[in-house]
Design a protein around this motif. Structure first.
Motif, PDB file in Angstrom:
ATOM      1  N   SER A   1       0.858  -1.183   0.000  1.00 42.89           N
ATOM      2  CA  SER A   1       0.000   0.000   0.000  1.00 42.89           C
ATOM      3  C   SER A   1       0.896   1.236   0.000  1.00 42.89           C
ATOM      4  CB  SER A   1      -0.911  -0.007   1.232  1.00 42.89           C
ATOM      5  OG  SER A   1      -1.665   1.185   1.310  1.00 42.89           O
TER       6      SER A   1
ATOM      7  N   LYS B   1       1.294  -5.995   4.300  1.00 43.95           N
ATOM      8  CA  LYS B   1       0.850  -6.999   5.270  1.00 43.95           C
ATOM      9  C   LYS B   1       0.511  -6.359   6.614  1.00 43.95           C
ATOM     10  CE  LYS B   1       3.230 -10.972   3.211  1.00 43.95           C
ATOM     11  NZ  LYS B   1       3.734 -10.301   1.995  1.00 43.95           N
ATOM     12  N   ASP B   2      -0.238  -5.264   6.537  1.00 52.11           N
ATOM     13  CA  ASP B   2      -0.748  -4.556   7.722  1.00 52.11           C
ATOM     14  C   ASP B   2       0.339  -3.935   8.589  1.00 52.11           C
ATOM     15  OD1 ASP B   2      -3.386  -5.166   7.058  1.00 52.11           O
ATOM     16  OD2 ASP B   2      -3.341  -7.061   8.161  1.00 52.11           O
ATOM     17  N   ARG B   3       1.548  -3.736   8.052  1.00 53.78           N
ATOM     18  CA  ARG B   3       2.629  -3.119   8.808  1.00 53.78           C
ATOM     19  C   ARG B   3       3.169  -1.908   8.049  1.00 53.78           C
ATOM     20  NH1 ARG B   3       4.766  -6.443  12.926  1.00 53.78           N
ATOM     21  NH2 ARG B   3       4.017  -8.611  12.840  1.00 53.78           N
TER      22      ARG B   3
END
Length: 296
Positions: A157, A187-189
């Motif tokens: 992102s 991966k959400d980090r």
């Protein structure tokens, strides 16, 4: 500034065709191979244009050297740890559009994507070059094309400050005092944050850049007994044409890499920033040169 390929060299992209049913071939540049050519992840070799925010910085030279594949060597002296982090907002149209079809930019969900690219300074046979150990993109078509070209793309992102034509508190100026931000997550980090404050126009782009980028094309072999010998493992240099660059603005920069337990990106974190940049570039990448077969 622009550069066009020498006259007399035909670089019209061609798609692959393979056997289908009833004599109708399946077509496509890469997956998917389909009968009518619409349901495809990649539609051939496109022309790109993007706007970039970039940060030139120095990492630890020994860390940079550890990421370079042979036969690449570290840059010399002050450039041994020089890196550049690029945040890009891309739009493309392929050769199909030039042949009379609807240009892809009329379907923005297909033709736009954003990207984070990390380039390291290196040398090949005594001449400077760039190498990319990490790159993230937010669109599958770009991911597939990149893997074909040797860019080690992953899905992420990417966000960056936009500019608009009207002066407003909601948009920065492209000029002295303009401030831009950008970020990368996967991966959400959260992985990277950047800030750039423009000061002056520049005659040069960040270093390293894409003018002499070297990649490794690696496609493993899945057949039992052959896992240690890839089907393709080669060092290549990408070649572009029809390059145009806007005014380049340079200024101050902040760049931060965050720790991630399953990623070696933090090893290339900045020790100091050299400068921040904002510019647009248009180009077509439709060729490469194979420099070395790395299968031994």
């Amino acid at each position: 500034m622009t550069r066009k390929r020498a006259a007399g060299i035909n670089r019209t992209p061609r798609e692959h065709a393979t056997g289908g049913q009833d004599g109708v071939p399946l077509v496509g540049y890469a997956a998917n191979l389909v009968a009518q050519g619409r349901t495809r992840c990649s539609r051939g070799i496109p022309r790109h244009e993007h706007r970039s925010a970039a940060v030139e910085y120095d990492a630890r030279p020994e860390a940079v050297a550890a990421f370079l594949p042979a036969p690449l060597r570290p840059g010399r002296e002050a450039l041994a740890g020089r890196c550049a982090a690029y945040f890009c907002d891309w739009q493309f149209a392929s050769g199909e559009a030039a042949a009379g079809g609807e240009p892809e930019y009329l379907d923005p969900v297909h033709s736009q994507y954003r990207e984070f690219i990390l380039l390291l300074t290196a040398e090949f046979e005594g001449s400077p070059c760039a190498y990319c150990p990490f790159i993230w993109v937010d669109q599958d078509a770009s991911l597939l094309r990149g893997l074909i070209q040797g860019w080690p793309k992953q899905i992420g992102s990417i966000w960056m400050t936009r500019t608009f034509e009207l002066a407003s508190p909601a948009t920065p100026m492209i000029g002295a005092g303009g401030r831009f931000g950008a970020s990368l997550a996967a991966k959400d980090r959260r992985l990277v944050d950047a800030r750039v404050t423009l000061r002056v126009e520049s005659e040069s782009m960040p270093q390293p850049n894409f003018s002499r980028a070297f990649n490794v094309r690696l496609f493993p072999e899945l057949a039992a007994g052959h896992h240690d010998r890839p089907a393709v493992h080669e060092l290549v240099q990408l070649r572009s044409c029809d390059v145009a660059v806007s005014a380049i603005w340079r200024g101050d920069a902040e760049l931060r890499f965050y720790d991630q337990p399953n990623l070696e990106l933090p090893a290339l974190a900045p020790q100091q920033t050299v400068g921040g940049y904002r510019f647009n570039i248009a180009l077509t990448v439709d060729d490469l040169v194979t420099l070395s077969d790395l299968r031994g």
